[in-house]
Design an enzyme around this catalytic site. Structure first.
Site, PDB file in Angstrom:
ATOM      1  N   ASP A 144     -53.979  17.156  24.685  1.00 30.60           N
ATOM      2  CA  ASP A 144     -52.600  17.416  25.089  1.00 30.60           C
ATOM      3  C   ASP A 144     -52.444  18.048  26.470  1.00 30.60           C
ATOM      4  OD1 ASP A 144     -51.328  16.305  22.873  1.00 30.60           O
ATOM      5  OD2 ASP A 144     -51.443  18.150  21.713  1.00 30.60           O
ATOM      6  N   TYR A 177     -45.685  18.554  17.435  1.00 28.97           N
ATOM      7  CA  TYR A 177     -46.286  19.867  17.192  1.00 28.97           C
ATOM      8  C   TYR A 177     -45.787  20.913  18.176  1.00 28.97           C
ATOM      9  CZ  TYR A 177     -49.791  19.966  13.511  1.00 28.97           C
ATOM     10  OH  TYR A 177     -50.426  20.033  12.294  1.00 28.97           O
TER      11      TYR A 177
END
Lengths: 715, 715
Positions: A357, A445
């Site tokens: 990420d 998330y």
């Protein structure tokens, strides 16, 4: 206009409001809905908007590590616009940030000194090639230009993702596939996933994989996957390469009970209400933020800044010696270097979901404004992030970082003697800490990053996980329908929805400089020693065996419960009055190892998770555990490659790396939004201070504490 | 008089004020100093003393699990006084507490029902024998009497320890030895240590080992050991068996900078002061304590009581279902069953230091009054402990437990969508929890026990360690004087003082009753599976393999980082709408294993630390991991023995055991008082709820929060 919000950037003409932003699970939608637009949660409670605007546009750098200012970003853009190789076609700006000065310059700098020359590091993509360019703002020109230094590409831009969705949404075959699933285009929500790297098939071009959901009846579209449709898009050619449409019989999970917004709840929770409770400081916080980035609190001073890739960077953390008052260096730089999330499913639409990420999407790029009073308590101080958009213009992430003091009813130290002896001591000290927080919402998330500073010298680095599961559609509505529970790649968390098992690994770059640059890494192994027969009634003890680790190879540490060690970064040249070397130890927590095959393609790219601890020789270019270019990288750059050089690390400038890990087997409680799960590790002084540095801390006295009334009385 | 304080009990005639209490590192002193005696920190902020006194003396039991009342303890004593076997000589009462009714009776009981018959379990020592007696308060007589059921003896009493010190202090050889070390008797502080068990030499009689310190110039005598003098005392015969006097050349460490009392600090800490900060609840706490012991808060209800051995016992913890409002059983009983602290030194005065603090000294017996505003925040509710003294009379541990709500700036759940898409969600919920705290000061060490309840159903069990190191005298003042650092059994923490390496293991008894009594234990192993060639570009994934554990043997779990599992206690008869069994998992934390030889005597006695997790078949008598009688026990009773029976645990009433572990290699920062170190584990719902139970939780709104002013303005 400075606030280049993606709304204005990507809004297409109606009907069909369209928007996109750079996130793994980017939501892009054709919709007649307008953004609702309460900006309240965007506002910085510390400042009024006009003042804030002026502060931002007028800002000048005041510290060698200060991020580039609005003016500097604009200057960089102007220089690049005139730069010969980019004259024919201006490249997409994937990353544009301060090229930090040499550490020695930063360490030598004192307030009042002129700043070292300001430089920008710019990563661009042009014609399918990556260009890494350094712009010297003093000289006003490019001073370094490297093309394709490694496999892989930089962080994707909003343009990339917007374009991917434009071509997807415009594709006739795709529209038919969506229609065949019974989803209206107005209810369609697609996200653009990084494809990882899995061999030659998808090499040589930047691609994304688009997965789609239905948002009919819920804003929580993540819970409504349209399983089996994957659109592969070439990001540079802006064309659909392939549409995969399988698993057509799998129903889309229903949207009931998935809306998590407060306004959507029609009844209160079935529990006794909790009276208002709040951290109160009527005299205000005890910390100051000077020159925009330097935080001073209790015995700590550090520099803090927002970063598009790392999210939040702590630099030059120094603690004041409780005896001498001397400010002592602890850490030159600390930040989340990579966040690796492999999902555990080999299906066509899932095998590649092995996100990195930070390097693929950016933790700062996806860090939205914090929600006052809920993400951070009252009295929090909010800081903005200032980054560059794909066209090189500055843009703001408002209220991206908060800083606050924390008192949780915990105890700094205490001791009671039994009240009946000559010394009726009953001493206890409250624990108050300082927290710097940033939350990256990388699509589904939410990652809550806390750096917590304690007056006893300890730094706790915490990561909390909340947000939405990535669920997979299934034909099953009940586990009784599953022949063998192991048939599923995760538990059923709702009807027709599997919570796919996955891991999270957050690898931190911790450039420890204990009392100076040159440090060593000591392993203090607790070894069982047997007693010689007849020497003692006791047969065995544990003894600490201290060993200075000489090379990077030896400093690749896999934690072992049955062969425990402490891990110290020490300054061999600075010794306490007792002769113990000054040091900090890393206290592991959130211990989970990556168990994938070492030659599985995602693990090759995320080889930095092959150990929980690494120590490397400092090299300014070695910042990103997954390598400089992570998107579709093959693993030819990064921590594992650097460590393999096996440099000497004794009495050298060294960097400590630690990986927090989570195995996540979802459960029903994670649906439709996950209660926060938190893990942390500590950096803890060990013989750094001559003795307990908070021996003389103040207790709480009633007379000092606030006097409060219910808020409702004062409205 | 009810408040039988050890001061009145043990005060001898002047000169030579003398006092003792039951603690491992009991301080006993001849001194001309009177106890200083501010009682402020003893007072219960919730009640005035007169009201409190009346509440305590008038209390009647209201719940089947309520501890014995003053009246009941007096009744037990009266019955025993007339009991035939004790007529000739009244035994010493080592333990006197409620003999809890059968679980089925307790579970069936509802408020308003008559209480099950009240019984007391009494453990006494008479003529060197242990008598375990049950007194039926309904029948008014002894209904069970067992002598010496196992090796070992019960918890020591204050009388034991007082007597040991009387004979030590009166011994001429001892006085000479002390004088030879240059210590005046008025400055002498001795502690009475449990001797462990190391074979036949010391069997067959109750003994203690007395170690001494100089308190000249400091109340922190722990930092001033008189190394090498050990006095072995027979507790029953009240005679000195042996005086060991070695290591005479080792100097007593100096007392400078060891006083930790606030009043003794002559200068403030060298750091910026911290403004007052406090958890404020102007509308008061949200929990209630009914009938003295039943706590109701948010969605939780549980029974809490003080226990002389375990310290704090949580019973019948039930959580209300967020959908149906149904109160659902989670845990029948949870408490710290044993606390094992082996030191790592084979020397004469050290090898036996392998304490089992719960069974040898009592965590409740050593839990002093909490310090308001410092041990617990404002708005905390304080509870007393009521125990029996050695003569069978009731005595009080005032303000032994506190209960408070906690808001630490943390987040219950949250999610942000990028502000640019159609759903501008920015939702976050503050995390507020309820904490029940008790602190045992077992001599030098302070153990902070927290049971923290979350609205999402999670229970966090935390242990914090503070207080004083047990240091060992050494001739060295600097590590340069040590030939090899490994020569020492721990680091030099001050001049002439070694912080001896040791472990702490706290083993919790967790009688989980998930939705009823009969549960199973499931191990969800994350297994790496290789992908068949050609099936997927991905080579490996983790897959959860769920297995119901059939027997106690299989449920002996050593945690493995590279072979991870989840550990669920489930109710196979209660399934969610999706068919998942209702369950809770234990989430390990504070993972440290005991590494001593399995046949090393201390490890034989503490075999309950041979695994981190055990699951046993419920048996009401199996409460204490180290066995019923721990003092000088040989390990013939306890968790390892019970588990070896290898009973079936599938769909049965089962008990989960978890051991929190700490390896402690001391450092200078631990001197002269240790900053708190904390570890915890979680009991976490897993498919217990149909979905996230706090989906509908309230956010914070400005209007609800307190309005506060500085306390100083209102004085």
């Amino acid at each position: 206009m400075l606030f280049i919000s993606a709304v204005t950037w990507y809004t297409l003409s109606k009907p069909g409001y369209f928007d996109c932003t750079g996130s793994k699970t980017l939501r892009c939608t054709f919709s007649s809905r307008e953004p609702a637009g309460s900006r309240q949660s965007n506002s910085n409670p510390n400042r009024n908007p006009n003042q804030k605007w002026k502060e931002i546009t007028d800002a000048i750098p005041l510290h060698p590590l200060d991020p580039l200012t609005v003016q500097e970003i604009n200057e960089v853009k102007a220089i690049l616009t005139k730069y010969e190789p980019f004259l024919a076609s201006f490249p997409a700006i994937h990353s544009l940030s301060l090229d930090e000065p040499e550490k020695s310059q930063v360490v030598a700098w004192k307030k009042g000194d002129p700043l070292p020359v300001r430089k920008a590091n710019v990563i661009t993509v042009l014609d399918g090639h990556t260009h890494v360019v350094v712009v010297d703002l003093g000289l006003g020109r490019v001073t370094s230009h490297v093309m394709d230094p490694f496999s892989g590409y930089p962080v994707v831009t909003l343009d990339d993702l917007g374009a991917a969705l434009v071509v997807t949404y415009g594709n006739e075959a795709f529209k038919k596939a969506i229609a065949a699933r019974g989803v209206e285009m107005v209810d369609l929500s697609c996200i653009t996933l990084s494809p990882g790297w899995f061999g030659p098939g998808e090499e040589g071009r930047r691609i994304t994989k688009v997965e789609c959901f239905s948002s009919e009846g819920t804003p929580n579209f993540y819970m409504r996957p349209i399983e089996g449709i994957t659109v592969i898009v070439d990001l540079d050619k802006k064309e659909v390469l392939k549409i995969i449409d399988i698993d057509r019989a799998i129903p889309i999970p229903k949207g009931e009970n998935t809306d998590y917004r407060y306004v959507a709840q029609d009844q209160p929770a079935n529990m006794r209400p909790i009276n208002p409770i709040s951290l109160e400081q009527p005299n205000g916080p005890s910390f100051t933020v000077q020159d925009g980035h330097v935080v001073t609190w209790a015995n700590w001073v550090f520099h803090i800044k927002a970063d598009q890739r790392a999210g939040l960077v702590i630099s030059q953390a120094r603690v004041r010696d409780s005896e001498t008052g001397e400010p002592r260096s602890v850490m030159y730089k600390g930040f989340a270097s990579e966040l690796y999330v492999p999902y555990m499913d080999t299906d066509e639409a899932w095998y590649f979901r092995t996100y990195m990420d930070a390097g693929e999407f950016g933790l700062g790029a996806t860090a939205m404004a914090l929600v006052p009073l809920n993400d951070c308590p009252r009295n929090a101080y909010y800081m903005d992030g200032l980054f560059a958009a794909a066209d090189g213009s500055p843009f703001i992430q408002p209220n991206m970082i908060c800083i606050f003091e924390r008192y949780a009813g915990d105890i700094g130290w205490r001791h009671s003697e039994l009240p009946v002896n000559g010394f009726q001591n009953r001493e206890s000290r409250p624990k108050v800490t300082l927290v710097a927080r940033m939350i990256a919402s990388v699509g589904n998330y939410d990652y809550i990053f806390d750096w917590e500073f304690q007056t006893d010298g300890l730094i706790r680095v915490k990561v909390g996980l909340s947000g939405m599961l990535m669920v997979k559609g299934t034909k099953h509505e009940n586990v009784d329908q599953v022949y063998e529970n192991n048939e599923l790649n995760g538990p059923l968390v709702s009807e027709n929805a599997i919570g796919v098992v996955h891991d999270h690994f957050i690898t931190f770059h911790l450039d420890m400089d204990i009392d100076g640059t040159n440090n060593s890494f000591a392993k203090v192994n607790l070894v069982k020693e047997e007693t010689l027969a007849g020497k003692s009634p006791r047969r065995s003890i544990l003894k600490p065996h201290r060993k200075i680790v000489k090379t990077e190879d030896e400093a690749q540490i896999k934690l072992k419960i049955y062969d425990p060690s402490e891990f110290h970064v020490i300054n061999p040249s600075r010794r306490s009055r007792l002769g113990n070397p000054s040091g900090y130890k890393i206290v592991p927590g959130g211990i989970a190892a990556s168990l994938l095959d070492l030659d599985d393609p995602p693990q090759l790219r995320a080889a930095f998770t092959n150990n929980q601890i690494w120590v490397t020789r400092y090299n300014q270019s070695e910042q990103w555990a997954g390598g400089l270019l992570v998107y579709q990288s093959k693993g030819d750059d990064g921590l594992a490659v650097w460590s393999a050089r096996n440099r000497s690390i004794e009495n050298k400038d060294v960097v400590l790396w630690y990986t927090l890990g989570f195995h996540h087997v979802p459960c029903q409680e994670d649906f439709p939004v996950m209660p926060t799960v938190t893990s942390s590790f500590d950096l803890k002084p060990v013989n750094f201070f001559e003795s307990n540095p908070i021996l003389r801390a103040m207790p709480n006295f009633e007379k000092d504490l606030p006097v409060c009334g219910p808020g409702s009385l004062y409205q």
